[in-house]
Design a protein around this motif. Structure first.
Motif, short mmCIF file in Angstrom:
data_model
loop_
_atom_site.label_atom_id
_atom_site.label_comp_id
_atom_site.label_asym_id
_atom_site.label_seq_id
_atom_site.Cartn_x
_atom_site.Cartn_y
_atom_site.Cartn_z
N PHE A 82 6.49 3.19 -3.33
CA PHE A 82 5.11 2.94 -2.90
C PHE A 82 4.74 3.81 -1.71
CE2 PHE A 82 1.85 0.60 -0.54
CZ PHE A 82 0.87 0.55 -1.52
N ALA A 83 5.67 4.02 -0.82
CA ALA A 83 5.38 4.77 0.41
C ALA A 83 5.52 6.27 0.16
CB ALA A 83 6.32 4.34 1.53
N GLU A 84 4.69 7.03 0.86
CA GLU A 84 4.80 8.49 0.79
C GLU A 84 6.12 8.94 1.42
OE1 GLU A 84 1.38 10.26 2.53
OE2 GLU A 84 0.02 9.45 1.00
N PRO A 85 6.70 10.03 0.89
CA PRO A 85 8.01 10.47 1.37
C PRO A 85 8.06 10.71 2.88
CG PRO A 85 7.41 11.67 -0.62
CD PRO A 85 6.20 10.86 -0.22
N SER A 86 6.97 11.19 3.46
CA SER A 86 7.01 11.59 4.88
C SER A 86 7.05 10.40 5.85
CB SER A 86 5.79 12.45 5.19
OG SER A 86 4.62 11.70 4.94
N CYS A 87 6.77 9.21 5.35
CA CYS A 87 6.69 8.08 6.29
C CYS A 87 7.40 6.85 5.75
CB CYS A 87 5.22 7.76 6.60
SG CYS A 87 4.25 7.31 5.15
N ARG A 88 8.45 7.07 4.96
CA ARG A 88 9.16 5.93 4.39
C ARG A 88 10.02 5.22 5.42
NH1 ARG A 88 10.92 8.98 -1.15
NH2 ARG A 88 8.88 8.84 -2.13
N SER A 89 9.93 3.91 5.36
CA SER A 89 10.69 3.06 6.28
C SER A 89 12.19 3.17 6.02
CB SER A 89 10.26 1.60 6.07
OG SER A 89 11.18 0.73 6.67
N HIS A 90 12.98 3.02 7.08
CA HIS A 90 14.44 2.96 6.94
C HIS A 90 14.92 1.53 6.72
CE1 HIS A 90 14.34 7.05 8.15
NE2 HIS A 90 14.09 6.81 9.42
N THR A 91 14.02 0.57 6.77
CA THR A 91 14.47 -0.83 6.75
C THR A 91 13.79 -1.67 5.67
OG1 THR A 91 12.81 -1.47 8.39
CG2 THR A 91 14.97 -0.78 9.23
N VAL A 92 12.67 -1.17 5.13
CA VAL A 92 11.99 -1.86 4.04
C VAL A 92 11.65 -0.86 2.95
CG1 VAL A 92 10.03 -3.30 3.34
CG2 VAL A 92 10.91 -3.47 5.68
N ILE A 93 12.20 -1.05 1.76
CA ILE A 93 11.93 -0.15 0.64
C ILE A 93 10.92 -0.83 -0.28
CG2 ILE A 93 12.92 0.88 -1.46
CD1 ILE A 93 15.11 0.51 1.56
N ALA A 94 9.76 -0.21 -0.44
CA ALA A 94 8.70 -0.79 -1.29
C ALA A 94 8.58 0.01 -2.58
CB ALA A 94 7.37 -0.78 -0.54
N LEU A 95 8.53 -0.69 -3.70
CA LEU A 95 8.50 -0.02 -5.01
C LEU A 95 7.38 -0.55 -5.87
CD1 LEU A 95 11.98 -0.80 -4.55
CD2 LEU A 95 11.69 1.45 -5.61
N LYS A 96 6.80 0.36 -6.67
CA LYS A 96 5.75 -0.07 -7.59
C LYS A 96 6.41 -0.65 -8.83
CE LYS A 96 2.63 3.63 -6.13
NZ LYS A 96 1.86 4.81 -6.54
N TYR A 97 5.76 -1.65 -9.40
CA TYR A 97 6.23 -2.18 -10.68
C TYR A 97 5.77 -1.26 -11.80
CZ TYR A 97 8.04 -6.70 -9.17
OH TYR A 97 8.79 -7.68 -8.61
N PRO A 98 6.68 -0.84 -12.68
CA PRO A 98 6.22 -0.11 -13.86
C PRO A 98 5.54 -1.07 -14.82
CG PRO A 98 8.59 -0.49 -13.99
CD PRO A 98 8.12 -1.07 -12.68
N ASP A 99 4.74 -0.54 -15.72
CA ASP A 99 4.08 -1.39 -16.73
C ASP A 99 5.14 -2.19 -17.48
OD1 ASP A 99 1.64 -0.47 -16.04
OD2 ASP A 99 1.51 1.05 -17.63
N GLY A 100 4.86 -3.45 -17.68
CA GLY A 100 5.75 -4.27 -18.50
C GLY A 100 6.83 -4.99 -17.72
N LEU A 101 6.98 -4.66 -16.44
CA LEU A 101 7.96 -5.39 -15.63
C LEU A 101 7.20 -6.38 -14.74
CD1 LEU A 101 10.97 -5.69 -14.97
CD2 LEU A 101 10.69 -3.95 -13.20
N GLU A 102 7.36 -7.65 -15.06
CA GLU A 102 6.55 -8.66 -14.39
C GLU A 102 7.29 -9.18 -13.15
OE1 GLU A 102 4.86 -12.17 -13.11
OE2 GLU A 102 6.60 -12.43 -14.43
N ASP A 103 6.54 -9.24 -12.04
CA ASP A 103 7.08 -9.60 -10.71
C ASP A 103 7.97 -10.83 -10.74
OD1 ASP A 103 7.33 -9.69 -7.87
OD2 ASP A 103 5.65 -11.09 -7.75
N LYS A 104 7.41 -11.94 -11.20
CA LYS A 104 8.12 -13.20 -11.08
C LYS A 104 9.38 -13.21 -11.96
CE LYS A 104 7.42 -18.08 -10.59
NZ LYS A 104 6.57 -19.26 -10.68
N ARG A 105 9.23 -12.65 -13.16
CA ARG A 105 10.36 -12.64 -14.10
C ARG A 105 11.49 -11.76 -13.55
NH1 ARG A 105 10.54 -10.70 -20.06
NH2 ARG A 105 12.39 -11.84 -20.77
N PHE A 106 11.15 -10.60 -13.05
CA PHE A 106 12.13 -9.67 -12.50
C PHE A 106 12.88 -10.30 -11.33
CE2 PHE A 106 12.75 -6.17 -9.28
CZ PHE A 106 13.84 -5.58 -9.89
N ARG A 107 12.13 -10.82 -10.38
CA ARG A 107 12.77 -11.34 -9.17
C ARG A 107 13.53 -12.63 -9.42
NH1 ARG A 107 9.88 -12.62 -4.75
NH2 ARG A 107 7.86 -12.80 -5.78
#
Lengths: 378, 378
Positions: free
Chosen positions: A290-315
């Motif tokens: 989710f974050a641009e490469p130049s400002c990615r956090s070292h402590t929180v990694i944020a990712l986009k869900y691809p189509d078909g991967l549902e938040d609640k089911r995945f987690r």
């Protein structure tokens, strides 16, 4: 009530708490107005100064990180004060709102979620406005997995108005570079349950001498968050004005002892290395960051869900089948983004187990995300 | 750092924490935005309603008792509001100051420390003033060992202006009579580390529907102490707005389970019985009680120092030689008064060991206080 299972806690706080730190909560109950407490308080002060890289006093509030962030606002911002603030996520939005609740004028320098305002944009906003009381910065935006990259450069800029420099480092102090004194940070706020790897409930914040002077001369309309009151009690009796969360004090003390044993630099390096493996491996798996490469956090990694991967089911599959906790999106990113906390104890084992469990979960769910082998990390 | 010894903690909070409650802090770390937390939260709500004797919602703050008392003020008192408040000790003075900080006009009904204003005095003050927004009462004055005896009578009086009724029961809820709904209490505040016998750091407060309505219609200038915000998160997701002190939540839950097992009535009776033995026995020893007989607390016993018995020497001998902690005086009573917390687990063993240790300490110090035999208590 059944107790919950023992998870691998890879959310952006609370995080895994080392065994020694959990056990420290069992320290006997003491009188918080006694020498037993004074020994604890003084040792805690020294250890906090070390991890904050400061000679400033550090107040410890019994509250969440938000309580301490609010304290940084209500003790410094007065009606009509102009406050500059980069806004690029839920927590910087919330901080801006607190500034407005305190009567301040929040001059927002906005960037789309996933990116950060540049130093030049902030400098321009500073130059276009007179009498800036303070610059407030959420260093690490927990909601988007971004970090502000130019905090080392603002000290000179702020000299024009002697503006105060306040850093919300709730989700990265102890896991990212933050030399408070060298960077001229007047108030630096963090919380126990993130990179310090203690249980939640106490939140330390460092205060420069000039910030304290302002607060003493302009006391806030609060007792519980009145920071000079804490310092007065510290100085006079090495006590707190109100009953502290003693068990959490002992835990935080043990967590800071572990940091000393490892070394702060080594700890920060470890966070960065683990984050890099997460970023590289998850990209290889086919996830989009989710974050641009130049400002990615070292402590929180944020990712986009691809189509078909549902938040609640995945987690929930990750949590129930593999006992690995990751977090969902926050605020407007709910359901669109998921996040990994790369904090505290995080090491090769945590990274490998998390990535391996994610790989297996994707297979179980037949999710169309590129599979990969689990990378190695020393 | 060395850990402190295991004391018998007979100060007016924190108090002795049962083994089961300490162990509950070791519950695994969970995601505070998950079903694991929701199970804990809902069970905690039920148990809190039981001990508060209320159908109202109970908010749990991660803070000391003072934080929750301040929340009761900043959410209800607005600029110019007239607030009636009996003042007879340090904590009622502090509460009156909070009311003034919030812009309210604190109409103080004063009584000398060690006594309480009578119901008639408070009623007269109510009758002499129009448009009273609220009556705030510190039920149990921890600093003087007194309790207000007429709280069951104010409900009708307050009907004239529909005044809100706020009770600070930080140091006696769970150890003294307080049927919140029957007495018409709109906000009732307590803390974990007193009669509930959990570690310090979380503070529950109950909120009547009409108090909540006022707060929603007139939101306070705070996020961290914004009580309707907590209720919103409770209702929508059974979550907290900010990261709660999870380990202390588990501990409080276990402490409340113990209360259910004992029964609330039996627990209150036990507090009263233990307090009576303390009062009778210490009087027999020759100590003079600080509080007047008609308003003596069941949870905090305050005693005057006889000539020649020096505060620090007495309490440090008790602590060092017998591992029994009692408290000194608070504020202007420092050095003149000492106090015993009769709270939480307190039972015959605690009472006997405390009295026996005091007797022996007096002998060791050659203090001229009448000696007596240790009384028996079932």
């Amino acid at each position: 009530m059944m107790y919950p299972p023992e998870y691998l806690v890879m959310i952006p706080g609370p995080t895994n708490v080392p065994y020694r730190v959990m056990q420290a909560m069992l320290a006997p109950i003491i009188n918080h107005r006694s020498d037993d407490f004074r020994v604890l308080h003084r040792s805690l002060q020294e250890k906090l100064k070390h991890v904050f890289q400061t000679e400033n006093d550090v107040v410890v509030l019994t509250s969440s990180g938000t309580g301490a962030v609010e304290a940084s606002v209500v003790n410094l911002v007065r009606k009509g004060d102009k406050v500059l603030i980069p806004v690029n996520g839920e927590f910087s939005e919330r901080l801006a709102r607190m500034i407005e609740l305190a009567g301040g004028e929040a001059i927002k320098v906005k960037a789309p979620y996933g990116s950060i305002p540049s130093y030049e944009q902030v400098k321009e906003a500073y130059e276009n406005n007179k009498n800036i009381k303070a610059l407030y910065v959420v260093y690490n935006e927990t909601s988007t997995g971004t970090r502000i990259t130019w905090l080392d450069r603002v000290k000179d800029m702020l000299a024009r108005d002697d503006s105060y420099f306040v850093v919300d480092a709730v989700s990265n102090l102890g896991g990212d570079d933050l030399p408070v004194d060298r960077w001229g940070v007047d108030i630096c706020v963090t919380a126990s349950q993130k990179c310090l790897a203690a249980p939640p409930g106490v939140a330390p914040l460092s205060l420069s001498k000039r910030a304290v002077k302002f607060m003493k001369d302009n006391p806030p309309n609060t007792l519980y968050l009145n920071l000079p009151r804490y310092l007065k009690y510290y100085e006079e009796n090495a006590e707190t004005p109100f009953t502290p969360a003693l068990s959490l004090y002992f835990a935080l003390h043990e967590a800071l002892t572990i940091i000393e044993e490892e070394g702060l630099d080594a700890r920060i390096k470890r966070h960065k290395e683990c984050a890099k493996v997460f970023y590289d491996s998850l990209a290889k798996m086919g996830f989009e960051h989710f974050a641009e490469p130049s400002c990615r956090s070292h402590t929180v990694i944020a990712l986009k869900y691809p189509d078909g991967l549902e938040d609640k089911r995945f987690r929930s599959t990750l949590a129930n089948e593999f006992k690995v906790l990751v977090a969902g999106g926050f605020g407007e990113l709910k359901g669109k983004v998921w996040r990994i906390g790369c904090m505290g104890e995080v090491n090769g084992y945590h990274v490998k187990r998390t990535l391996s469990s994610i790989t297996s979960t994707l297979e179980m769910l037949n999710a169309k995300v590129k599979a990969t082998t689990t990378p190695s990390l020393n």
